[in-house]
Design a protein around this motif. Sequence first.
Motif, PDB file in Angstrom:
ATOM      1  N   ASP A 497      32.657  39.203  35.886  1.00  0.00           N
ATOM      2  CA  ASP A 497      33.905  39.896  35.563  1.00  0.00           C
ATOM      3  C   ASP A 497      34.455  40.637  36.780  1.00  0.00           C
ATOM      4  O   ASP A 497      34.857  41.801  36.690  1.00  0.00           O
ATOM      5  N   PHE A 499      37.084  39.680  38.649  1.00  0.00           N
ATOM      6  CA  PHE A 499      38.493  39.417  38.922  1.00  0.00           C
ATOM      7  C   PHE A 499      39.410  40.399  38.200  1.00  0.00           C
ATOM      8  O   PHE A 499      40.625  40.264  38.241  1.00  0.00           O
ATOM      9  N   SER A 500      38.797  41.394  37.537  1.00  0.00           N
ATOM     10  CA  SER A 500      39.569  42.278  36.651  1.00  0.00           C
ATOM     11  C   SER A 500      40.570  43.151  37.393  1.00  0.00           C
ATOM     12  O   SER A 500      41.592  43.542  36.829  1.00  0.00           O
ATOM     13  N   ALA A 504      47.661  38.854  38.556  1.00  0.00           N
ATOM     14  CA  ALA A 504      47.627  37.462  38.093  1.00  0.00           C
ATOM     15  C   ALA A 504      47.826  36.472  39.233  1.00  0.00           C
ATOM     16  O   ALA A 504      47.147  35.440  39.305  1.00  0.00           O
ATOM     17  N   ASP A 507      44.753  36.421  41.505  1.00  0.00           N
ATOM     18  CA  ASP A 507      43.678  35.790  40.728  1.00  0.00           C
ATOM     19  C   ASP A 507      43.813  34.269  40.764  1.00  0.00           C
ATOM     20  O   ASP A 507      42.841  33.545  41.007  1.00  0.00           O
ATOM     21  N   ARG A 511      41.192  31.657  42.659  1.00  0.00           N
ATOM     22  CA  ARG A 511      40.433  30.650  41.912  1.00  0.00           C
ATOM     23  C   ARG A 511      40.694  29.244  42.449  1.00  0.00           C
ATOM     24  O   ARG A 511      39.778  28.417  42.519  1.00  0.00           O
ATOM     25  N   ILE A 525      31.279  32.020  35.876  1.00  0.00           N
ATOM     26  CA  ILE A 525      32.241  33.125  35.850  1.00  0.00           C
ATOM     27  C   ILE A 525      32.166  33.824  34.498  1.00  0.00           C
ATOM     28  O   ILE A 525      32.344  33.189  33.453  1.00  0.00           O
ATOM     29  N   ALA A 527      34.048  36.525  32.296  1.00  0.00           N
ATOM     30  CA  ALA A 527      35.412  37.064  32.327  1.00  0.00           C
ATOM     31  C   ALA A 527      35.815  37.636  30.985  1.00  0.00           C
ATOM     32  O   ALA A 527      35.303  37.253  29.933  1.00  0.00           O
ATOM     33  N   ARG A 529      39.391  38.074  30.766  1.00  0.00           N
ATOM     34  CA  ARG A 529      40.741  37.505  30.686  1.00  0.00           C
ATOM     35  C   ARG A 529      40.682  35.996  30.536  1.00  0.00           C
ATOM     36  O   ARG A 529      40.005  35.307  31.304  1.00  0.00           O
ATOM     37  N   SER A 531      43.069  33.943  31.131  1.00  0.00           N
ATOM     38  CA  SER A 531      43.772  33.285  32.237  1.00  0.00           C
ATOM     39  C   SER A 531      42.835  32.959  33.394  1.00  0.00           C
ATOM     40  O   SER A 531      43.080  32.014  34.157  1.00  0.00           O
ATOM     41  N   THR A 532      41.760  33.719  33.526  1.00  0.00           N
ATOM     42  CA  THR A 532      40.816  33.496  34.616  1.00  0.00           C
ATOM     43  C   THR A 532      40.004  32.225  34.411  1.00  0.00           C
ATOM     44  O   THR A 532      39.613  31.570  35.375  1.00  0.00           O
TER      45      THR A 532
END
Length: 576
Positions: A497, A499-500, A504, A507, A511, A525, A527, A529, A531-532
């Motif tokens: 986690d 990428f918090s 956007a 991120d 990725r 990963i 996460a 979110r 979207s991640t």
Amino acid sequence: MLIRLLRRYLARYRRQVAIVTALLLLQSVGNLYLPNLNADIINNGVAVGDTDYIWRTGAVMLGITLLLGLFAVVAVYFASQTSMGVGRDVRGAVFDRVQSFSAREMNRFGTASLITRNTNDVQQVQLFLQIALTILVSAPILAIGGIIMALREDATLSWLIVVIVPLMGAVIGVLLWKAVPLFRQVQVKIDRITQVLREQITGVRVVRAFIRVRSERARFEVVNADLTATSLRVNRIFALAFPALLGIMNLSTVAILWFGAGLVDRGDMPIGNLTAFLQYIMQILFAVMTAVFMVILIPRAEASAQRIVDVLGTTSSVAEPLRPVAPQQLSGLVAFADVTFAYPHGERPVLHDLTFAARPGRTTAIIGGTGSGKSTVVSLVTRSFDVTSGVVLVDGLDVREQSLDGLWSRIGLVPQTAYLFKGTVAQNLRFGNENATDAELWRALEVAQARDFVAAMAGQLEAPIDQGGTNVSGGQRQRLAIARAIVKRPAIYLFDDCFSALDAGTDARLRTALKAETGDATVIIVAQRVSTILHADHIVVLDEGRVVGSGTHDELMQTSAEYREIVESQLGTAAA
């Protein structure tokens, strides 16, 4: 525990201890001989008016005094060398043992307590050893030798020793009985005040943001007052004990002069012998007083030694296997097979019958609600904890059968809370690969979307980083931590986690770059979110520690109600 600890770490300093002991023995013998020479000067020189005898004997006394001074300097040098060396060795041993601890042992002792044990507690033992080697060795020699020499001077007055020494012993006994428990309490309360200070300093921004400065000040004042009160109780005990001991010494002097004067007046004892007897009694009492000084240090040193031994005697629950096995093929495959895990003293398991695989060249994502066990999965791969049941396999082999260094060397971890060490950007990035070139560092920074802000920093790769990375923002800290993992070039990437704190756009770019950079590596990963992890090759959905869905995004949208609920809550019903 103190004797046990010192016996273990003094072994390599036998030569220095032998030198100190020999010098202190010679020093004590010399100090016991001086009153006898002084008596001879009075009886055979002053009383009869023999000036030559006074000069000759006085010269001998001066020579002995200078020699004793030299002995004292050399003894203190070797005693200091020994005590400092033992302190260094104990600190190193505690540090090494703490480095081997799993998260379970770290939680058991607490960070604040471990810091105190490796600083304040070791210092207490070190101070005790320094004083013991310079005072405690000579005190019994002076006491016993003083009694023998006093009896030799005049047996008639020696009955005073029978009264004085037990009286002082009684005072010291009461002192020990009262002080030892209090010293143990002091060490515990130092731990507590260190813990409160650490929390308040680390969380100062939260304290201010929630306007809790007054309440935190009050909390500190409570523990500070508690420590102060206990310390004052100790000091009150010694405030009563020292005057009592000094009173005994002064009354002893008066008694010796009173009864000795009668013997001298009747001609039963020469005046020089009375002077020597008085000096021997003072040496005996001085030895007892130095023992009292050691009494101040012994309880605290004993309590500190106990706390140090507790750490040194603790074996990590995540132990190195007796016969480590190396995987036949280092592919990076990670697999969980029927894994159940419960935290120590936990009411129920965090993970239940977890089974999935993360394969090389693919991105495996783990998603779920808060408390579903996502980060625990990462902790089990790195062996921060060991499974309660089931097995975690890395490269087809149980992680418990592999050497810890061998396992960790193949893993690049980016924790949930990114941590940077005090130094430079380059030093932090090379943490997992000391031989990385500057070009490799810049490449890793580019992949982690950190190149631009590092290039803008004064010094660039040599720009300073404060402890914990407090001089960079949260997002920058996370990107530097990601770059650090990339520089290592591991077979397995674990992103917990991390990428918090990224927007956007950053991120998405990160990725995309990461996908191309990681190549054949296994990427896991964790996460919050959606979207991640939308484009992950394999997504594992956790709910209350159980796998409730597994597949790609499209597959899960069709088969997993829990996953659809997460997607709808974050991206809206249109995305579903």
